[in-house]
Design a protein around this motif. Structure first.
Motif, PDB file in Angstrom:
ATOM      1  N   UNK A  81       6.107  18.304 -48.700  1.00  0.00           N
ATOM      2  CA  UNK A  81       7.036  19.235 -48.067  1.00  0.00           C
ATOM      3  C   UNK A  81       6.473  19.711 -46.737  1.00  0.00           C
ATOM      4  N   UNK A  82       7.363  20.076 -45.847  1.00  0.00           N
ATOM      5  CA  UNK A  82       7.012  20.644 -44.543  1.00  0.00           C
ATOM      6  C   UNK A  82       7.905  21.857 -44.343  1.00  0.00           C
ATOM      7  N   UNK A  83       7.303  22.991 -44.080  1.00  0.00           N
ATOM      8  CA  UNK A  83       8.045  24.245 -43.905  1.00  0.00           C
ATOM      9  C   UNK A  83       8.902  24.573 -45.126  1.00  0.00           C
ATOM     10  N   UNK A  84       8.447  24.176 -46.297  1.00  0.00           N
ATOM     11  CA  UNK A  84       9.187  24.448 -47.517  1.00  0.00           C
ATOM     12  C   UNK A  84      10.366  23.536 -47.749  1.00  0.00           C
ATOM     13  N   UNK A  85      10.545  22.544 -46.914  1.00  0.00           N
ATOM     14  CA  UNK A  85      11.637  21.583 -47.047  1.00  0.00           C
ATOM     15  C   UNK A  85      11.066  20.205 -47.320  1.00  0.00           C
ATOM     16  N   UNK A  86      11.933  19.253 -47.627  1.00  0.00           N
ATOM     17  CA  UNK A  86      11.464  17.877 -47.757  1.00  0.00           C
ATOM     18  C   UNK A  86      10.839  17.434 -46.437  1.00  0.00           C
ATOM     19  N   UNK A  87       9.942  16.461 -46.513  1.00  0.00           N
ATOM     20  CA  UNK A  87       9.202  16.053 -45.313  1.00  0.00           C
ATOM     21  C   UNK A  87      10.117  15.683 -44.140  1.00  0.00           C
ATOM     22  N   UNK A 129      10.582  21.333 -37.617  1.00  0.00           N
ATOM     23  CA  UNK A 129       9.349  21.681 -36.912  1.00  0.00           C
ATOM     24  C   UNK A 129       9.371  21.150 -35.487  1.00  0.00           C
ATOM     25  N   UNK A 130       9.813  19.904 -35.307  1.00  0.00           N
ATOM     26  CA  UNK A 130       9.902  19.340 -33.964  1.00  0.00           C
ATOM     27  C   UNK A 130      10.844  20.122 -33.080  1.00  0.00           C
ATOM     28  N   UNK A 131      12.001  20.529 -33.643  1.00  0.00           N
ATOM     29  CA  UNK A 131      12.963  21.311 -32.871  1.00  0.00           C
ATOM     30  C   UNK A 131      12.381  22.668 -32.491  1.00  0.00           C
ATOM     31  N   UNK A 132      11.681  23.301 -33.436  1.00  0.00           N
ATOM     32  CA  UNK A 132      11.089  24.620 -33.160  1.00  0.00           C
ATOM     33  C   UNK A 132      10.000  24.533 -32.104  1.00  0.00           C
ATOM     34  N   UNK A 133       9.191  23.487 -32.159  1.00  0.00           N
ATOM     35  CA  UNK A 133       8.119  23.329 -31.168  1.00  0.00           C
ATOM     36  C   UNK A 133       8.708  23.136 -29.776  1.00  0.00           C
ATOM     37  N   UNK A 134       9.786  22.362 -29.688  1.00  0.00           N
ATOM     38  CA  UNK A 134      10.413  22.214 -28.367  1.00  0.00           C
ATOM     39  C   UNK A 134      10.990  23.532 -27.898  1.00  0.00           C
ATOM     40  N   UNK A 135      11.610  24.288 -28.805  1.00  0.00           N
ATOM     41  CA  UNK A 135      12.187  25.571 -28.427  1.00  0.00           C
ATOM     42  C   UNK A 135      11.111  26.514 -27.895  1.00  0.00           C
ATOM     43  N   UNK A 136       9.930  26.509 -28.512  1.00  0.00           N
ATOM     44  CA  UNK A 136       8.825  27.336 -28.019  1.00  0.00           C
ATOM     45  C   UNK A 136       8.398  26.882 -26.626  1.00  0.00           C
ATOM     46  N   UNK A 145       6.677  11.767 -39.180  1.00  0.00           N
ATOM     47  CA  UNK A 145       6.326  11.894 -37.765  1.00  0.00           C
ATOM     48  C   UNK A 145       7.531  11.529 -36.902  1.00  0.00           C
ATOM     49  N   UNK A 146       8.214  10.452 -37.280  1.00  0.00           N
ATOM     50  CA  UNK A 146       9.406  10.048 -36.530  1.00  0.00           C
ATOM     51  C   UNK A 146      10.476  11.128 -36.595  1.00  0.00           C
ATOM     52  N   UNK A 147      10.613  11.769 -37.754  1.00  0.00           N
ATOM     53  CA  UNK A 147      11.585  12.849 -37.889  1.00  0.00           C
ATOM     54  C   UNK A 147      11.224  14.011 -36.976  1.00  0.00           C
ATOM     55  N   UNK A 207      13.566  15.932 -29.868  1.00  0.00           N
ATOM     56  CA  UNK A 207      14.633  15.445 -28.983  1.00  0.00           C
ATOM     57  C   UNK A 207      15.921  16.233 -29.202  1.00  0.00           C
ATOM     58  N   UNK A 208      16.204  16.582 -30.462  1.00  0.00           N
ATOM     59  CA  UNK A 208      17.391  17.394 -30.722  1.00  0.00           C
ATOM     60  C   UNK A 208      17.185  18.824 -30.224  1.00  0.00           C
ATOM     61  N   UNK A 209      15.947  19.312 -30.273  1.00  0.00           N
ATOM     62  CA  UNK A 209      15.648  20.629 -29.725  1.00  0.00           C
ATOM     63  C   UNK A 209      15.944  20.690 -28.231  1.00  0.00           C
ATOM     64  N   UNK A 210      15.652  19.600 -27.526  1.00  0.00           N
ATOM     65  CA  UNK A 210      15.998  19.502 -26.101  1.00  0.00           C
ATOM     66  C   UNK A 210      17.503  19.707 -25.924  1.00  0.00           C
TER      67      UNK A 210
END
Length: 255
Positions: A63-69, A76-83, A170-172, A178-181
């Motif tokens: 799990x990642x962030x309490x969700x499925x990987x 996580x990727x979207x949040x990192x881009x938002x930051x 990792x691909x997700x 990219x979706x965060x962008x």
């Protein structure tokens, strides 16, 4: 566009030339689209419910962030881009290029003639011979960078299965960034006055954009996770029917 600290000033991306001279929708069409906006509201509730149910049915695993990987890595990727968007000045010309390219792509797909695509630091434009609701709104619901990342993921998966693996997570995450962008720049653009959303009625355009973004996330989830497309579509259909039934029951109960 010269945005401070990752934010963006008003994006002016007009469809000029022949597109600008296209006849405006009739009042009857605008009225019908206004009514259709309310008919689409149940679908706005059904799509997130379908994603949550798919997540609940996901097989046990890391799990990642309490969700499925896949889901957690995407988030996580979207949040990192938002930051990064908030903390760092990201050149707006990147968004302008994606925005105008998406207008042009959907113009071509609709059979229109596309000419004079222009991208600059503060604005962009493209001439589309036959503008319509889809090619006008495309940049707001079609995350071109994320689609490109998903296509790459799909091509690699043809050779090496990635769904449910660490490499797939990792691909997700990359797809999520990219979706965060798309999300950050689109939200920033929608906070300004966008003429693209006015052509067919602001309410209809906004509801349609929200729904199509939700549907994109639904299909992205299916693509990145072990979920199967046909059962996932069946879940979406059933929850959609349930939402519309609830909507109609509430509507007639008040009449």
């Amino acid at each position: 566009m010269k945005p401070p600290s990752g934010s963006m000033k008003k994006s002016r991306t007009p469809v000029r030339g022949r597109a600008a001279r296209a006849r405006a929708p009739s009042r009857a069409l605008l009225a019908a689209l206004f009514v259709a906006s309310f008919a689409l509201v149940p679908a706005l509730a059904a799509v997130p419910r379908a994603i949550r149910l798919l997540e609940a049915l996901a097989p046990e695993g890391p799990s990642v962030l309490g969700l499925s990987a896949p889901a957690g890595s995407f988030l996580l990727g979207a949040c990192l881009f938002a930051l990064a968007f908030v903390a760092v000045r990201i050149p707006a010309i990147a968004y302008v290029a994606v925005h105008e390219t998406t207008h042009a792509l959907f113009g071509l797909l609709s059979g229109a003639r596309v000419t004079r695509l222009r991208v600059a630091e503060e604005s962009g434009s493209v001439d589309v011979s036959r503008p319509n609701a889809v090619n006008l709104l495309a940049p707001y619901f079609f995350p071109l960078p994320c689609v490109a990342a998903l296509l790459l993921f799909g091509l690699v998966s043809l050779a090496v299965p990635m769904a449910g693996t660490r490499a797939g997570a990792v691909a997700a995450g990359i797809c999520g960034a990219a979706w965060g962008f798309h999300l950050c720049f689109t939200l920033n653009a929608l906070l300004q006055r966008q003429t693209d959303l006015d052509a067919y009625g602001f309410l209809f355009s906004l509801v349609l954009v929200l729904l199509l973004n939700e549907l994109f996330l639904f299909f992205a989830y299916v693509a990145l996770s072990p979920a199967r497309l046909v059962p996932a579509l069946a879940i979406l259909r059933d929850l959609g029917a349930d939402s519309f039934g609830w909507f109609l029951d509430g509507l007639f109960a008040r009449t």
